[in-house]
Write a protein that holds these residues in place. Structure first.
Motif, mmCIF file in Angstrom:
data_model
loop_
_atom_site.group_PDB
_atom_site.id
_atom_site.type_symbol
_atom_site.label_atom_id
_atom_site.label_comp_id
_atom_site.label_asym_id
_atom_site.label_seq_id
_atom_site.Cartn_x
_atom_site.Cartn_y
_atom_site.Cartn_z
ATOM 1 N N GLU A 1 -4.386 12.398 -4.428
ATOM 2 C CA GLU A 1 -3.786 12.451 -3.111
ATOM 3 C C GLU A 1 -4.806 12.385 -1.979
ATOM 4 N N ASP B 1 0.631 4.136 -2.801
ATOM 5 C CA ASP B 1 0.493 5.557 -2.491
ATOM 6 C C ASP B 1 1.377 6.409 -3.397
ATOM 7 N N LEU C 1 0.828 -1.209 0.000
ATOM 8 C CA LEU C 1 0.000 0.000 0.000
ATOM 9 C C LEU C 1 0.861 1.257 0.000
ATOM 10 N N GLN C 2 2.008 1.199 0.643
ATOM 11 C CA GLN C 2 2.939 2.328 0.612
ATOM 12 C C GLN C 2 3.414 2.596 -0.821
ATOM 13 N N THR D 1 -7.824 7.507 0.010
ATOM 14 C CA THR D 1 -7.098 6.418 0.661
ATOM 15 C C THR D 1 -7.562 5.102 0.060
ATOM 16 N N LYS E 1 -0.512 6.436 -6.786
ATOM 17 C CA LYS E 1 -1.757 7.208 -6.833
ATOM 18 C C LYS E 1 -1.529 8.690 -6.555
ATOM 19 N N ASN E 2 -0.490 9.016 -5.796
ATOM 20 C CA ASN E 2 -0.201 10.422 -5.505
ATOM 21 C C ASN E 2 0.588 11.096 -6.615
#
Length: 222
Positions: free
Chosen positions: A95, A85, A81-82, A98, A88-89
């Motif tokens: 951003e 991120d 998931l990190q 979640t 997706k960011n």
């Protein structure tokens, strides 16, 4: 709205509205951790990936679909998931959303086996983390079936990112890929002498998403 790039040599080309894939390597997974992960998933219960008879030529998946919720693999879930991120960011630029993993499972392709072409439903992005692979243990093949109105395969002189309908990628251990869940994909034949292992998962946004008649709320599994 985005602006078209300045024209060069009289024309401009953009992969507009393309499907976005993300590749990376989780280099911080140590060789020792990789061995532990591989041992754990190799000891799981597996079943055929299809509804065909047990003596067919296809790969297998674990009978459980929450494998990243186990105590041994939960730290790996957070690492995945990190990495998502970052995608997706920095790429999708969402951003303020979640994301969480809904289902996760391990896949096993024994020598001579392959998976069927398939896609995933009821999720946003899907992903695969490669645990035990070699250059000969089976590439992943992505296929585009979005538009078959005109097929000029026999006339195409050179395949490229703008005209391709099939793309093969040969992964290495610790490689991770995120791709839109609706994309058809399959593991090609394992031509090595090892059992090929990977961990697959589906991702969806958490919380309240959308407005009015298109709104839904999804809560992450505890």
């Amino acid at each position: 709205m985005i602006k078209m790039n300045n024209r060069n040599n009289g024309y401009s080309v953009m992969p507009l509205f393309s499907k976005v894939f993300y590749y990376s390597k989780l280099a911080d997974i140590t060789p020792e951790s990789l061995i532990v992960i591989n041992q754990f998933i190799s000891q799981q219960s597996y079943d055929n990936c299809t509804n065909l008879s047990e003596d067919n030529n296809f790969s297998e998946s674990t009978t459980r679909f929450d494998i990243l919720e186990t105590d041994i693999l939960k730290p790996l879930k957070y690492r995945i998931l990190q990495e998502f991120d970052i995608f997706k960011n920095e790429v999708l630029r969402v951003e303020d959303l979640t994301f969480g993993i809904t289902t996760s499972w391990a896949t096993r392709s024994k020598p001579g086996k392959e998976s069927i072409s398939h896609s995933h439903s009821n999720c946003f992005y899907s992903g695969i983390l490669y645990i035990n692979v070699t250059p000969d243990s089976g590439s992943i093949c992505f296929k585009d079936y979005t538009n078959n109105s005109y097929v000029f395969d026999e006339k195409i002189k050179e395949w490229n990112i703008y005209n391709a309908r099939v793309s093969n990628w040969t992964p290495e251990n610790r490689d991770i890929v995120f791709f839109p869940s609706e994309v058809q994909h399959q593991f090609l034949v394992n031509k090595s002498n090892i059992d090929r292992y990977s961990i697959a998962f589906n991702i969806i946004p958490l919380g309240s998403i959308g407005l009015n008649d298109s709104k839904f709320t999804y809560k992450e599994i505890d």
